[in-house]
Design a protein around this motif. Structure first.
Motif, PDB file in Angstrom:
ATOM      1  N   GLY A  67       0.809  -1.206   0.000  1.00 27.65           N
ATOM      2  CA  GLY A  67       0.000   0.000   0.000  1.00 27.65           C
ATOM      3  C   GLY A  67       0.845   1.258   0.000  1.00 27.65           C
ATOM      4  N   VAL A  68       1.909   1.263   0.817  1.00 32.66           N
ATOM      5  CA  VAL A  68       2.819   2.413   0.852  1.00 32.66           C
ATOM      6  C   VAL A  68       3.474   2.616  -0.509  1.00 32.66           C
ATOM      7  CG1 VAL A  68       4.969   3.291   1.850  1.00 32.66           C
ATOM      8  CG2 VAL A  68       3.249   2.243   3.325  1.00 32.66           C
ATOM      9  N   LEU A  69       3.863   1.514  -1.146  1.00 32.64           N
ATOM     10  CA  LEU A  69       4.492   1.608  -2.461  1.00 32.64           C
ATOM     11  C   LEU A  69       3.527   2.191  -3.493  1.00 32.64           C
ATOM     12  CD1 LEU A  69       6.426  -1.801  -2.609  1.00 32.64           C
ATOM     13  CD2 LEU A  69       7.398   0.496  -2.331  1.00 32.64           C
ATOM     14  N   THR A  70       2.263   1.763  -3.447  1.00 35.30           N
ATOM     15  CA  THR A  70       1.303   2.279  -4.427  1.00 35.30           C
ATOM     16  C   THR A  70       0.930   3.728  -4.145  1.00 35.30           C
ATOM     17  OG1 THR A  70      -0.593   1.413  -3.182  1.00 35.30           O
ATOM     18  CG2 THR A  70       0.357  -0.013  -4.875  1.00 35.30           C
ATOM     19  N   ASP A  71       1.108   4.177  -2.887  1.00 33.17           N
ATOM     20  CA  ASP A  71       0.911   5.601  -2.602  1.00 33.17           C
ATOM     21  C   ASP A  71       1.975   6.450  -3.288  1.00 33.17           C
ATOM     22  OD1 ASP A  71      -1.367   5.470  -1.066  1.00 33.17           O
ATOM     23  OD2 ASP A  71      -0.286   5.241   0.828  1.00 33.17           O
ATOM     24  N   ALA A 114      -1.708 -10.313  -1.225  1.00 30.91           N
ATOM     25  CA  ALA A 114      -1.348  -9.052  -0.570  1.00 30.91           C
ATOM     26  C   ALA A 114      -0.920  -8.007  -1.583  1.00 30.91           C
ATOM     27  CB  ALA A 114      -0.219  -9.296   0.435  1.00 30.91           C
ATOM     28  N   ALA A 115      -0.175  -8.425  -2.592  1.00 28.77           N
ATOM     29  CA  ALA A 115       0.291  -7.487  -3.612  1.00 28.77           C
ATOM     30  C   ALA A 115      -0.862  -6.991  -4.476  1.00 28.77           C
ATOM     31  CB  ALA A 115       1.349  -8.161  -4.495  1.00 28.77           C
ATOM     32  N   TYR A 116      -1.880  -7.802  -4.643  1.00 23.55           N
ATOM     33  CA  TYR A 116      -2.996  -7.451  -5.522  1.00 23.55           C
ATOM     34  C   TYR A 116      -3.886  -6.368  -4.937  1.00 23.55           C
ATOM     35  CZ  TYR A 116      -7.493  -7.879  -7.893  1.00 23.55           C
ATOM     36  OH  TYR A 116      -8.653  -7.590  -8.546  1.00 23.55           O
ATOM     37  N   HIS A 117      -4.291  -6.494  -3.677  1.00 24.27           N
ATOM     38  CA  HIS A 117      -5.411  -5.714  -3.171  1.00 24.27           C
ATOM     39  C   HIS A 117      -5.188  -4.203  -3.057  1.00 24.27           C
ATOM     40  CE1 HIS A 117      -7.278  -9.635  -2.180  1.00 24.27           C
ATOM     41  NE2 HIS A 117      -8.385  -8.942  -2.392  1.00 24.27           N
ATOM     42  N   PRO A 118      -4.073  -3.709  -2.517  1.00 27.18           N
ATOM     43  CA  PRO A 118      -3.954  -2.245  -2.441  1.00 27.18           C
ATOM     44  C   PRO A 118      -3.964  -1.570  -3.810  1.00 27.18           C
ATOM     45  CG  PRO A 118      -2.376  -3.290  -0.972  1.00 27.18           C
ATOM     46  CD  PRO A 118      -2.956  -4.380  -1.827  1.00 27.18           C
ATOM     47  N   GLU A 119      -3.242  -2.153  -4.773  1.00 24.19           N
ATOM     48  CA  GLU A 119      -3.206  -1.553  -6.108  1.00 24.19           C
ATOM     49  C   GLU A 119      -4.558  -1.686  -6.802  1.00 24.19           C
ATOM     50  OE1 GLU A 119      -1.540   0.389  -9.501  1.00 24.19           O
ATOM     51  OE2 GLU A 119      -1.153   0.363  -7.346  1.00 24.19           O
ATOM     52  N   ALA A 120      -5.222  -2.836  -6.627  1.00 29.88           N
ATOM     53  CA  ALA A 120      -6.537  -3.017  -7.234  1.00 29.88           C
ATOM     54  C   ALA A 120      -7.545  -2.043  -6.640  1.00 29.88           C
ATOM     55  CB  ALA A 120      -7.013  -4.450  -7.038  1.00 29.88           C
ATOM     56  N   ALA A 121      -7.476  -1.834  -5.313  1.00 31.93           N
ATOM     57  CA  ALA A 121      -8.393  -0.877  -4.675  1.00 31.93           C
ATOM     58  C   ALA A 121      -8.122   0.544  -5.159  1.00 31.93           C
ATOM     59  CB  ALA A 121      -8.249  -0.959  -3.153  1.00 31.93           C
ATOM     60  N   ARG A 122      -6.843   0.869  -5.382  1.00 31.78           N
ATOM     61  CA  ARG A 122      -6.506   2.204  -5.893  1.00 31.78           C
ATOM     62  C   ARG A 122      -7.064   2.395  -7.295  1.00 31.78           C
ATOM     63  NH1 ARG A 122      -3.573   4.446  -9.458  1.00 31.78           N
ATOM     64  NH2 ARG A 122      -2.679   2.468 -10.137  1.00 31.78           N
ATOM     65  N   VAL A 123      -6.861   1.404  -8.163  1.00 36.90           N
ATOM     66  CA  VAL A 123      -7.350   1.506  -9.538  1.00 36.90           C
ATOM     67  C   VAL A 123      -8.879   1.594  -9.547  1.00 36.90           C
ATOM     68  CG1 VAL A 123      -7.501   0.320 -11.756  1.00 36.90           C
ATOM     69  CG2 VAL A 123      -5.342   0.317 -10.495  1.00 36.90           C
ATOM     70  N   ALA A 124      -9.537   0.764  -8.715  1.00 40.87           N
ATOM     71  CA  ALA A 124     -11.002   0.785  -8.666  1.00 40.87           C
ATOM     72  C   ALA A 124     -11.511   2.133  -8.169  1.00 40.87           C
ATOM     73  CB  ALA A 124     -11.513  -0.338  -7.768  1.00 40.87           C
ATOM     74  N   ARG A 125     -10.846   2.703  -7.179  1.00 40.35           N
ATOM     75  CA  ARG A 125     -11.253   4.015  -6.671  1.00 40.35           C
ATOM     76  C   ARG A 125     -11.080   5.087  -7.741  1.00 40.35           C
ATOM     77  NH1 ARG A 125     -11.696   6.697  -1.622  1.00 40.35           N
ATOM     78  NH2 ARG A 125     -10.998   8.870  -1.663  1.00 40.35           N
ATOM     79  N   ASP A 126      -9.968   5.014  -8.462  1.00 37.93           N
ATOM     80  CA  ASP A 126      -9.728   5.990  -9.525  1.00 37.93           C
ATOM     81  C   ASP A 126     -10.785   5.895 -10.620  1.00 37.93           C
ATOM     82  OD1 ASP A 126      -7.516   6.947  -8.226  1.00 37.93           O
ATOM     83  OD2 ASP A 126      -6.047   5.949  -9.516  1.00 37.93           O
ATOM     84  N   VAL A 127     -11.055   4.677 -11.054  1.00 39.10           N
ATOM     85  CA  VAL A 127     -12.017   4.479 -12.136  1.00 39.10           C
ATOM     86  C   VAL A 127     -13.412   4.930 -11.721  1.00 39.10           C
ATOM     87  CG1 VAL A 127     -13.191   2.724 -13.531  1.00 39.10           C
ATOM     88  CG2 VAL A 127     -10.714   2.624 -13.230  1.00 39.10           C
ATOM     89  N   SER A 128     -13.789   4.667 -10.451  1.00 41.74           N
ATOM     90  CA  SER A 128     -15.143   4.979  -9.978  1.00 41.74           C
ATOM     91  C   SER A 128     -15.269   6.376  -9.408  1.00 41.74           C
ATOM     92  CB  SER A 128     -15.550   3.965  -8.908  1.00 41.74           C
ATOM     93  OG  SER A 128     -14.759   4.128  -7.746  1.00 41.74           O
ATOM     94  N   ARG A 129     -14.188   7.158  -9.433  1.00 34.45           N
ATOM     95  CA  ARG A 129     -14.167   8.495  -8.861  1.00 34.45           C
ATOM     96  C   ARG A 129     -14.485   8.472  -7.365  1.00 34.45           C
ATOM     97  NH1 ARG A 129     -12.463   8.597 -13.338  1.00 34.45           N
ATOM     98  NH2 ARG A 129     -12.843  10.164 -14.943  1.00 34.45           N
ATOM     99  N   GLY A 130     -14.090   7.422  -6.677  1.00 32.41           N
ATOM    100  CA  GLY A 130     -14.218   7.356  -5.225  1.00 32.41           C
ATOM    101  C   GLY A 130     -15.587   6.978  -4.703  1.00 32.41           C
ATOM    102  N   SER A 131     -16.525   6.569  -5.545  1.00 29.31           N
ATOM    103  CA  SER A 131     -17.867   6.209  -5.085  1.00 29.31           C
ATOM    104  C   SER A 131     -17.827   4.923  -4.262  1.00 29.31           C
ATOM    105  CB  SER A 131     -18.788   6.003  -6.287  1.00 29.31           C
ATOM    106  OG  SER A 131     -19.974   5.345  -5.902  1.00 29.31           O
ATOM    107  N   HIS A 132     -18.436   4.954  -3.060  1.00 29.86           N
ATOM    108  CA  HIS A 132     -18.442   3.721  -2.270  1.00 29.86           C
ATOM    109  C   HIS A 132     -19.500   2.747  -2.767  1.00 29.86           C
ATOM    110  CE1 HIS A 132     -21.057   6.479   0.221  1.00 29.86           C
ATOM    111  NE2 HIS A 132     -21.845   5.442   0.172  1.00 29.86           N
ATOM    112  N   VAL A 133     -20.484   3.217  -3.537  1.00 26.21           N
ATOM    113  CA  VAL A 133     -21.410   2.290  -4.190  1.00 26.21           C
ATOM    114  C   VAL A 133     -20.662   1.489  -5.253  1.00 26.21           C
ATOM    115  CG1 VAL A 133     -23.459   2.104  -5.639  1.00 26.21           C
ATOM    116  CG2 VAL A 133     -23.427   3.721  -3.741  1.00 26.21           C
ATOM    117  N   ALA A 134     -19.857   2.181  -6.068  1.00 28.14           N
ATOM    118  CA  ALA A 134     -19.062   1.485  -7.084  1.00 28.14           C
ATOM    119  C   ALA A 134     -18.039   0.565  -6.433  1.00 28.14           C
ATOM    120  CB  ALA A 134     -18.361   2.510  -7.977  1.00 28.14           C
ATOM    121  N   MET A 135     -17.459   1.003  -5.312  1.00 32.92           N
ATOM    122  CA  MET A 135     -16.507   0.138  -4.609  1.00 32.92           C
ATOM    123  C   MET A 135     -17.211  -1.109  -4.078  1.00 32.92           C
ATOM    124  SD  MET A 135     -13.313  -0.175  -3.876  1.00 32.92           S
ATOM    125  CE  MET A 135     -12.525   1.437  -3.900  1.00 32.92           C
TER     126      MET A 135
END
Length: 404
Positions: A67-71, A114-135
Motif C-alpha cells: 500500500g505504501v508503495l502504491t501511494d 497481498a500485492a494485488y489488493h492495495p493496487e486493485a483498490a486504488r485503480v477501482a477508486r480511480d475508475v469509480s471516482r471514489g464512489s463507495h457504491v461502485a466500490m
C-alpha cells in the motif's frame, strides 16, 4: 441512456470486479481445503487452522507495505502478476504431503494476494471516482470468488483428492487476462483520476478515527476467520448432514457476503456509511450466537445472517479508511484489506487449540465477543471530513461520478 464517459468507467470496473473474483477464490479456497486436510492428512484442528494462518499472516504484514508503495507510485502490473502468484500457491498446496511445504506454498499465495489488493483498490477508486457504491460492486467480485471457492474446491477434490489441486490454477489464468483487459480500459480516464487524487490529498488524515475503524476490522476478521475455518466441520457435527451440509454452510457464509456487500453500498447511500457499519456489528453478535447455539438445519439460516452482518460493512471499511487517510489511500487499503484482517487471523489457531482441548462448539462460542468489542470501537466514529455524521450527504454516493 449511458453516456460514453460512464461507459468508459463501467467496463474497466466490471473487468476489475471479475478479476477480483478470480483472486479471492484463493482466499476462500484455503478454508475450503481444511476438511480435506483433516480427512486425508489427519490434521488436528490446530494444525488445520495453522494452514489458514500461514496464508493470512504474512499476507497481512506485507500488504500495507504494498500500500505504501502504491501511494508513492502506481504499479498496475502488480495486478496480473500477483493474481498468478496467488493462484499458483494454492494450486500446489495438495501436491506434497509435507506440512511445512504446504505452509510455504499457501504463504506464497498470501503474498500474491497481498500485492494485488492495495493496487486493485486504488485503480477501482480511480475508475469509480471514489464512489463507495461502485466500490461495493468491486468488492462484490471478491465476495463472489469467496462464495465460489467451496464449490470449486469440492469439484476439484472429487476428481482426485488433494493431489488434483493443480487444477485450481485455472481461475488465476482467467484473472490474469481480465486484469490486463481492465488496465487497458482504465488508461483513458487517467487525467481525471490524477485530479481526483490531488483533490483528495487536500484533506487532513484522521488517524484516530482510522485506528478505531481498523480495530473494528480486526474484530470482524476474528469472527470471519473462525467461521471460515470451522463452520464446515461444525455444520457436519451439528446437523448430521455430512460433507454436503458442511459445504453448504461454507457456501452460504460466502454467498451471503456477496449479497451483503451490494446491500452495504445501497444502505449507505440511504442512511450513511457509519450507521450502517454500526448496525452490522450489532447484527453479527446475534447471528454468531445463533450459529453456535441453534440446532439442526436452522443453523444455515444463522450462518446467512452472520454473513450479512460481516459483509454489509466490508466495502464501507475500505472507503471509510481511504477517506480517513485521503493522503495515504494505498496505505489505508493495505491496512483495512490486509493488516487488520491478518491480525484477526492469528486467532484461528487459538480457536483450533480450544476446540482440540474442549469442543468445537465451545471454541466457536468465543466468537460472540469480538463483534461486541468492534461495536464499542465504532460508537464515536463520524463520517470522514465532518463534525457530525448528519452532514455527510449519503445520498450523493448513489452517483458513481460523485466523491463520497
Amino acid at each position: 441512456m449511458v453516456s460514453p464517459n460512464q461507459s468508459s468507467r463501467t467496463r474497466p470496473l466490471t473487468l476489475l470486479s471479475l478479476g477480483h473474483a478470480c483472486v479471492d477464490v484463493y482466499q476462500g479456497a484455503v478454508a475450503a481445503l481444511v476438511p480435506f486436510f483433516v480427512s486425508e492428512r489427519a490434521y488436528s484442528y490446530a494444525a488445520a487452522s495453522g494452514v489458514i494462518l500461514a496464508a493470512s499472516l504474512l499476507s497481512s504484514v506485507v500488504q500495507p507495505l504494498f500500500g505504501v508503495l502504491t501511494d508513492k507510485r502506481a504499479m498496475p502490473w502488480l495486478l496480473p502478476v500477483s493474481t498468478l502468484v496467488g493462484g499458483a500457491g494454492v494450486a500446489l498446496a495438495g501436491v506434497s504431503g509435507s506440512y511445512t511445504l504446504t505452509l510455504v506454498v499457501v504463504a506464497v499465495s498470501g503474498i500474491g494476494i497481498a500485492a494485488y489488493h492495495p493496487e486493485a483498490a486504488r485503480v477501482a477508486r480511480d475508475v469509480s471516482r471514489g464512489s463507495h457504491v461502485a466500490m461495493g460492486w468491486f468488492s462484490l467480485g471478491g465476495n463472489l470468488g469467496f462464495a465460489a471457492a467451496p464449490l470449486l474446491v469440492w469439484a476439484v477434490m472429487a476428481t482426485g483428492g488433494l493431489r488434483a489441486s493443480p487444477l485450481l490454477v485455472v481461475p488465476a489464468l482467467a484473472g490474469v487476462a481480465l486484469c490486463v483487459a481492465a488496465l487497458r480500459g482504465a488508461e483513458a480516464p487517467a487525467p481525471a483520476t490524477a485530479a481526483d487524487r490531488a483533490d483528495g490529498a487536500a484533506g487532513r488524515d484522521d488517524w484516530a478515527s482510522f485506528l478505531r475503524l481498523s480495530g473494528a476490522v480486526v474484530c470482524r476478521s476474528i469472527v470471519f476467520v473462525g467461521l471460515s475455518a470451522f463452520i464446515s466441520l461444525y455444520a457436519r457435527q451439528r446437523t448430521g448432514g455430512g460433507e454436503v451440509s458442511g459445504t453448504v454452510a461454507l457456501f452460504v457464509l460466502y454467498l451471503g457476503g456477496a449479497v451483503g456487500t451490494v446491500a452495504g453500498g445501497k444502505l449507505a447511500a440511504r442512511h450513511g456509511r457509519v450507521p450502517v457499519v454500526q448496525w452490522s456489528y450489532a447484527l453479527t453478535v446475534l447471528a454468531v450466537a445463533g450459529v453456535v447455539f441453534v440446532p439442526g438445519p436452522l443453523l444455515h439460516g444463522c450462518v446467512a445472517l452472520a454473513s450479512a452482518g460481516l459483509y454489509v460493512p466490508f466495502s464501507l471499511h475500505i472507503t471509510l479508511g481511504q477517506d480517513y487517510l485521503p493522503n495515504r489511500v494505498g496505505t489505508a487499503g493495505g491496512v483495512t484489506l490486509g493488516l487488520a484482517v491478518g491480525i484477526g487471523g492469528i486467532a484461528g489457531p487459538l480457536i483450533g487449540a480450544v476446540a482440540d482441548a474442549t469442543s468445537l462448539q465451545t471454541a466457536l462460542a468465543l466468537l460472540i465477543a469480538p463483534p461486541v468489542l468492534g461495536r464499542l470501537l465504532l460508537c464515536a466514529l463520524k463520517e470522514p471530513g465532518t463534525a457530525d455524521a448528519a452532514t455527510a450527504r449519503p445520498e450523493s454516493a448513489a452517483d458513481p461520478t460523485t466523491r463520497p
